[in-house]
Design a protein around this motif. Structure first.
Motif, short mmCIF file in Angstrom:
data_model
loop_
_atom_site.label_atom_id
_atom_site.label_comp_id
_atom_site.label_asym_id
_atom_site.label_seq_id
_atom_site.Cartn_x
_atom_site.Cartn_y
_atom_site.Cartn_z
N ASP A 19 -2.15 18.05 -13.56
CA ASP A 19 -0.86 17.95 -12.87
C ASP A 19 -0.98 17.46 -11.43
O ASP A 19 -0.01 17.48 -10.69
N ASP A 20 -2.17 17.03 -11.03
CA ASP A 20 -2.29 16.46 -9.70
C ASP A 20 -3.34 15.36 -9.70
O ASP A 20 -4.19 15.29 -10.58
N VAL A 21 -3.25 14.48 -8.72
CA VAL A 21 -4.19 13.39 -8.57
C VAL A 21 -4.65 13.38 -7.12
O VAL A 21 -3.82 13.40 -6.21
N ASP A 22 -5.96 13.37 -6.93
CA ASP A 22 -6.53 13.30 -5.59
C ASP A 22 -7.06 11.90 -5.35
O ASP A 22 -7.65 11.29 -6.24
N LEU A 23 -6.85 11.41 -4.13
CA LEU A 23 -7.36 10.10 -3.74
C LEU A 23 -8.36 10.26 -2.61
O LEU A 23 -8.21 11.14 -1.76
N ALA A 24 -9.37 9.41 -2.60
CA ALA A 24 -10.31 9.31 -1.49
C ALA A 24 -10.24 7.88 -0.99
O ALA A 24 -10.07 6.94 -1.77
N THR A 25 -10.38 7.69 0.31
CA THR A 25 -10.29 6.36 0.89
C THR A 25 -11.30 6.20 2.01
O THR A 25 -11.73 7.19 2.60
N ASP A 26 -11.64 4.96 2.29
CA ASP A 26 -12.52 4.69 3.43
C ASP A 26 -11.70 4.54 4.72
O ASP A 26 -12.27 4.37 5.80
N ALA A 27 -10.40 4.65 4.63
CA ALA A 27 -9.54 4.55 5.81
C ALA A 27 -9.71 5.80 6.67
O ALA A 27 -9.79 6.91 6.15
N ARG A 28 -9.78 5.61 7.97
CA ARG A 28 -9.89 6.74 8.89
C ARG A 28 -8.56 7.50 8.91
O ARG A 28 -7.51 6.93 8.58
N PRO A 29 -8.58 8.77 9.26
CA PRO A 29 -7.35 9.58 9.24
C PRO A 29 -6.20 8.96 10.03
O PRO A 29 -5.05 9.01 9.59
N ASP A 30 -6.49 8.35 11.18
CA ASP A 30 -5.41 7.74 11.96
C ASP A 30 -4.80 6.55 11.22
O ASP A 30 -3.59 6.32 11.29
N ALA A 31 -5.62 5.81 10.48
CA ALA A 31 -5.10 4.68 9.70
C ALA A 31 -4.24 5.19 8.54
O ALA A 31 -3.18 4.61 8.25
N VAL A 32 -4.67 6.27 7.89
CA VAL A 32 -3.88 6.85 6.79
C VAL A 32 -2.54 7.33 7.34
O VAL A 32 -1.49 7.07 6.74
N ALA A 33 -2.57 8.01 8.48
CA ALA A 33 -1.33 8.51 9.08
C ALA A 33 -0.40 7.35 9.44
O ALA A 33 0.81 7.43 9.23
N GLU A 34 -0.97 6.26 9.96
CA GLU A 34 -0.14 5.11 10.32
C GLU A 34 0.46 4.45 9.07
O GLU A 34 1.62 4.08 9.05
N LEU A 35 -0.34 4.31 8.02
CA LEU A 35 0.12 3.65 6.79
C LEU A 35 1.07 4.52 5.98
O LEU A 35 2.02 4.01 5.39
N LEU A 36 0.81 5.81 5.91
CA LEU A 36 1.57 6.67 5.02
C LEU A 36 2.45 7.69 5.74
O LEU A 36 3.20 8.43 5.10
N GLY A 37 2.38 7.72 7.06
CA GLY A 37 3.09 8.74 7.83
C GLY A 37 4.59 8.77 7.61
O GLY A 37 5.17 9.84 7.37
N ASP A 38 5.25 7.64 7.68
CA ASP A 38 6.71 7.59 7.49
C ASP A 38 7.09 7.71 6.02
O ASP A 38 8.22 8.03 5.69
N TRP A 39 6.17 7.44 5.17
CA TRP A 39 6.40 7.41 3.74
C TRP A 39 6.36 8.82 3.23
O TRP A 39 7.15 9.32 2.53
#
Length: 71
Positions: free
Chosen positions: A51-71
């Motif tokens: 019932d859940d899916v985990d993702l791992a990325t090479d993006a730094r936390p600030d990049a993830v926040a910038e890309l997905l923050g408003d989403w």
């Protein structure tokens, strides 16, 4: 960008969750790698529901926040 090959048993992890698809696509379109990891992969390989899916990325936390923050 070329879509990565996904083994058939793992395809439901990306097909069943549009949120997962969208997050992975946003990260990929920004040039980052994104992987499905954790218990959902194990469960898919064992043909068990998950019932859940985990993702791992090479993006730094600030990049993830910038890309997905408003989403």
């Amino acid at each position: 960008m070329t879509e990565p090959a996904v083994p058939p048993r793992l395809r439901p992890l990306l097909e069943e969750s549009s949120v997962t698809q969208q997050a992975a696509r946003l990260l990929g379109d920004a040039g980052h790698q994104c992987f499905v990891v954790g218990g959902s992969v194990r469960d898919a390989l064992l043909d068990r529901p998950s019932d859940d899916v985990d993702l791992a990325t090479d993006a730094r936390p600030d990049a993830v926040a910038e890309l997905l923050g408003d989403w």
